[in-house]
Design a protein around this motif. Structure first.
Motif, mmCIF file in Angstrom:
data_model
loop_
_atom_site.group_PDB
_atom_site.id
_atom_site.type_symbol
_atom_site.label_atom_id
_atom_site.label_comp_id
_atom_site.label_asym_id
_atom_site.label_seq_id
_atom_site.Cartn_x
_atom_site.Cartn_y
_atom_site.Cartn_z
ATOM 1 N N ARG A 1 0.634 -0.920 -0.090
ATOM 2 C CA ARG A 1 0.281 -0.006 -0.097
ATOM 3 C C ARG A 1 0.675 1.533 -0.092
ATOM 4 N NH1 ARG A 1 -4.476 1.963 5.276
ATOM 5 N NH2 ARG A 1 -2.248 2.110 5.275
ATOM 6 N N ARG A 2 1.484 1.631 1.184
ATOM 7 C CA ARG A 2 2.328 2.591 1.049
ATOM 8 C C ARG A 2 4.159 2.123 1.380
ATOM 9 N NH1 ARG A 2 0.050 8.091 2.947
ATOM 10 N NH2 ARG A 2 -1.166 8.866 0.988
ATOM 11 N N LEU A 3 4.993 2.530 0.815
ATOM 12 C CA LEU A 3 6.505 2.439 1.307
ATOM 13 C C LEU A 3 6.849 3.563 1.851
ATOM 14 C CD1 LEU A 3 8.234 0.902 0.354
ATOM 15 C CD2 LEU A 3 8.718 1.785 -1.960
ATOM 16 N N VAL A 4 7.679 3.026 3.295
ATOM 17 C CA VAL A 4 8.558 4.063 3.853
ATOM 18 C C VAL A 4 9.859 3.077 3.729
ATOM 19 C CG1 VAL A 4 9.424 4.683 6.359
ATOM 20 C CG2 VAL A 4 6.786 4.525 6.073
ATOM 21 N N LEU A 5 11.094 4.299 3.480
ATOM 22 C CA LEU A 5 12.676 3.809 3.074
ATOM 23 C C LEU A 5 13.244 4.477 3.435
ATOM 24 C CD1 LEU A 5 12.509 4.061 -0.841
ATOM 25 C CD2 LEU A 5 12.274 1.972 0.099
ATOM 26 N N MET A 6 14.257 4.394 4.095
ATOM 27 C CA MET A 6 15.626 4.696 5.873
ATOM 28 C C MET A 6 16.295 4.600 6.002
ATOM 29 S SD MET A 6 14.398 4.268 9.951
ATOM 30 C CE MET A 6 15.333 2.888 9.990
ATOM 31 N N GLY A 7 17.767 5.080 5.139
ATOM 32 C CA GLY A 7 19.160 5.461 4.890
ATOM 33 C C GLY A 7 18.398 4.101 3.675
ATOM 34 N N SER A 8 17.990 4.835 2.831
ATOM 35 C CA SER A 8 18.100 2.776 2.040
ATOM 36 C C SER A 8 18.780 2.763 0.531
ATOM 37 C CB SER A 8 16.693 3.057 1.439
ATOM 38 O OG SER A 8 16.514 1.720 0.137
ATOM 39 N N VAL A 9 19.463 1.494 0.327
ATOM 40 C CA VAL A 9 20.420 1.219 -0.612
ATOM 41 C C VAL A 9 19.223 0.948 -1.401
ATOM 42 C CG1 VAL A 9 22.055 -0.190 -1.507
ATOM 43 C CG2 VAL A 9 21.594 -0.415 1.421
ATOM 44 N N ALA B 1 8.574 4.257 -12.383
ATOM 45 C CA ALA B 1 7.089 3.423 -12.419
ATOM 46 C C ALA B 1 5.833 3.304 -11.453
ATOM 47 C CB ALA B 1 6.935 2.643 -13.335
ATOM 48 N N LEU B 2 7.051 3.274 -10.556
ATOM 49 C CA LEU B 2 6.130 2.966 -8.486
ATOM 50 C C LEU B 2 4.855 3.621 -9.202
ATOM 51 C CD1 LEU B 2 9.431 2.226 -6.126
ATOM 52 C CD2 LEU B 2 6.818 0.646 -7.464
ATOM 53 N N PRO B 3 4.118 3.875 -8.773
ATOM 54 C CA PRO B 3 2.961 4.187 -7.928
ATOM 55 C C PRO B 3 2.558 4.789 -6.802
ATOM 56 C CG PRO B 3 1.731 2.329 -8.266
ATOM 57 C CD PRO B 3 3.255 2.187 -8.737
ATOM 58 N N HIS B 4 3.669 4.320 -5.785
ATOM 59 C CA HIS B 4 3.118 4.295 -4.699
ATOM 60 C C HIS B 4 3.834 5.540 -3.825
ATOM 61 C CE1 HIS B 4 3.024 0.344 -5.516
ATOM 62 N NE2 HIS B 4 2.552 -0.227 -4.889
ATOM 63 N N GLU B 5 2.469 6.184 -3.121
ATOM 64 C CA GLU B 5 2.977 7.065 -2.223
ATOM 65 C C GLU B 5 4.011 6.216 -0.955
ATOM 66 O OE1 GLU B 5 1.791 9.951 -1.483
ATOM 67 O OE2 GLU B 5 0.125 10.197 -2.541
ATOM 68 N N THR B 6 5.326 7.132 -1.071
ATOM 69 C CA THR B 6 6.489 6.307 -0.129
ATOM 70 C C THR B 6 6.890 8.105 0.571
ATOM 71 O OG1 THR B 6 6.832 5.962 -2.334
ATOM 72 C CG2 THR B 6 8.865 5.721 -0.941
ATOM 73 N N LEU B 7 7.510 7.115 1.035
ATOM 74 C CA LEU B 7 8.148 8.366 2.811
ATOM 75 C C LEU B 7 9.735 8.340 2.462
ATOM 76 C CD1 LEU B 7 8.366 9.744 5.023
ATOM 77 C CD2 LEU B 7 7.464 8.318 6.261
ATOM 78 N N ILE B 8 10.373 8.753 2.454
ATOM 79 C CA ILE B 8 11.950 8.615 2.626
ATOM 80 C C ILE B 8 12.364 9.616 3.245
ATOM 81 C CG2 ILE B 8 13.818 8.447 0.768
ATOM 82 C CD1 ILE B 8 12.218 8.733 -1.563
ATOM 83 N N VAL B 9 13.553 8.663 4.495
ATOM 84 C CA VAL B 9 14.114 8.781 5.383
ATOM 85 C C VAL B 9 15.457 9.130 5.800
ATOM 86 C CG1 VAL B 9 13.976 8.822 8.014
ATOM 87 C CG2 VAL B 9 11.459 8.418 7.006
ATOM 88 N N HIS B 10 16.057 9.852 5.460
ATOM 89 C CA HIS B 10 17.525 9.740 5.933
ATOM 90 C C HIS B 10 18.392 10.657 7.122
ATOM 91 C CE1 HIS B 10 20.262 7.951 2.919
ATOM 92 N NE2 HIS B 10 21.816 8.341 3.830
ATOM 93 N N GLY B 11 19.776 10.661 7.892
ATOM 94 C CA GLY B 11 20.395 10.992 9.025
ATOM 95 C C GLY B 11 21.017 11.615 8.162
ATOM 96 N N ARG B 12 21.466 13.269 8.456
ATOM 97 C CA ARG B 12 22.258 14.037 7.697
ATOM 98 C C ARG B 12 23.874 13.746 7.911
ATOM 99 N NH1 ARG B 12 21.754 19.919 10.021
ATOM 100 N NH2 ARG B 12 23.063 18.667 11.813
ATOM 101 N N GLU B 13 23.978 13.471 8.763
ATOM 102 C CA GLU B 13 24.865 12.706 9.059
ATOM 103 C C GLU B 13 25.934 11.448 9.036
ATOM 104 O OE1 GLU B 13 24.866 16.318 11.079
ATOM 105 O OE2 GLU B 13 23.911 14.564 11.353
ATOM 106 N N ASP B 14 24.723 10.346 7.831
ATOM 107 C CA ASP B 14 25.210 9.002 7.504
ATOM 108 C C ASP B 14 26.279 8.504 7.033
ATOM 109 O OD1 ASP B 14 25.350 6.868 6.726
ATOM 110 O OD2 ASP B 14 22.620 7.028 6.613
ATOM 111 N N GLU B 15 26.824 7.797 7.616
ATOM 112 C CA GLU B 15 28.207 7.734 7.314
ATOM 113 C C GLU B 15 28.089 6.280 6.020
ATOM 114 O OE1 GLU B 15 31.561 8.370 9.547
ATOM 115 O OE2 GLU B 15 30.624 9.512 10.834
ATOM 116 N N VAL B 16 26.763 5.819 6.376
ATOM 117 C CA VAL B 16 26.841 3.988 5.577
ATOM 118 C C VAL B 16 26.563 4.167 4.011
ATOM 119 C CG1 VAL B 16 26.320 1.533 6.071
ATOM 120 C CG2 VAL B 16 26.831 3.472 8.311
#
Length: 280
Positions: free
Chosen positions: A121-129, A211-226
């Motif tokens: 239904r919905r997608l949340v991507l956090m610090g995502s590859v 092409a993804l039609p899904h509502e997506t929340l993308i979350v990231h840490g500004r100081e992410d070293e990974v």
């Protein structure tokens, strides 16, 4: 051994899978990252209980991780991980779920959504590859981990912006987890050097992502070293119905370093979907 890390062991098409299943309501599936000694519980313990107040929260140890069975051939591919996740949804008779993917879990959530769009239904991507990038020294160190308490402490320094959140107790817990029988063997089999190829193997194609039609929340840490912030900027450009939230003073573990803010953000995003669904 910390029994909290073990939920229910269920048979998922022949693979004994460790699953935490809390609360009730629309299903929310949490997919952990790929750090050494990781389990679903270690990744999500701070956010699962509160998210489960309003929905059914499911968090599994992925194939080859934690307390889920390891395949005899020690062969790990995105195809296999996606199939295992879809098989879990089938086993639990869940037709559709919201997905939260952390890091490696983000790449997996993205691949699953592309291949089985009706299941998400919905997608949340956090610090995502999941998009191409040059491997960071941080990720190379994580995937190249050789077990020792000192190395685990160093990795936690890479993972977190605020070292006070990842104390020696957490380092000890993660180190002990990483040396349980079979844990390091499967981990070492997943990402052998040269490791850039595993970043590349986890990436979905730009056309598929666009092409993804899904509502997506993308979350990231500004100081992410990974995982570099740029990956989330790319995802935000490619996914039409996306919004990007960047947490300052935050490394790779948004859900640990800013757990309450993370809960509020994800809850608000999913409540909107609940509301839209109930009006249809």
């Amino acid at each position: 051994m910390n029994n909290s890390e073990i939920g229910n062991i269920i048979d998922v098409k022949g693979i004994n899978t460790n699953v935490h299943d809390l609360g009730s309501g629309f299903p929310l599936l949490l997919i952990h990252g790929s750090g050494p000694g990781v389990t679903a519980w270690a990744n999500w313990r701070l956010v699962m209980p509160e998210l489960a107040n309003t929905r059914r929260v499911i968090a599994l140890d992925m194939l080859g991780f934690g307390y889920t069975e390891r395949p005899k051939d020690q062969s790990y591919t995105m195809d296999r991980w996606v199939q295992h996740t879809v098989d879990l949804l089938d086993t639990l008779e869940i037709e559709q779920a919201d997905l939260v993917g952390n890091s490696f879990g983000g790449a997996l959530a993205l691949a699953l959504t592309i291949r089985h769009p009706q299941r998400v239904r919905r997608l949340v991507l956090m610090g995502s590859v999941g998009v191409p990038f040059t491997i960071t020294p941080g990720l190379d160190a994580v995937w190249g981990y050789q077990p020792s308490l000192e190395t685990m402490r160093r990795l936690l320094d890479i993972f977190a912006y605020d070292r006070s959140l990842v104390n020696d107790e957490l380092a000890k817990m993660r180190y002990e987890a990483s040396i349980r029988p079979g844990f390091h063997e499967s981990f070492a089999a997943m990402f052998p050097a040269p490791r850039q190829r595993w970043v590349d193997a986890m990436a979905s194609s730009e056309a598929d992502i666009r092409a993804l039609p899904h509502e997506t929340l993308i979350v990231h840490g500004r100081e992410d070293e990974v995982i570099p912030l740029q990956t989330s900027l790319t995802l935000a450009q490619w996914i039409n119905k996306s919004q990007l939230h960047v947490f300052g003073r935050c490394g790779h573990w948004t859900q640990i370093e800013h757990s309450q803010r993370f809960i509020n953000l994800v809850s608000g995003f999913l409540v909107e979907a609940d509301r839209l669904q109930s009006t249809h």
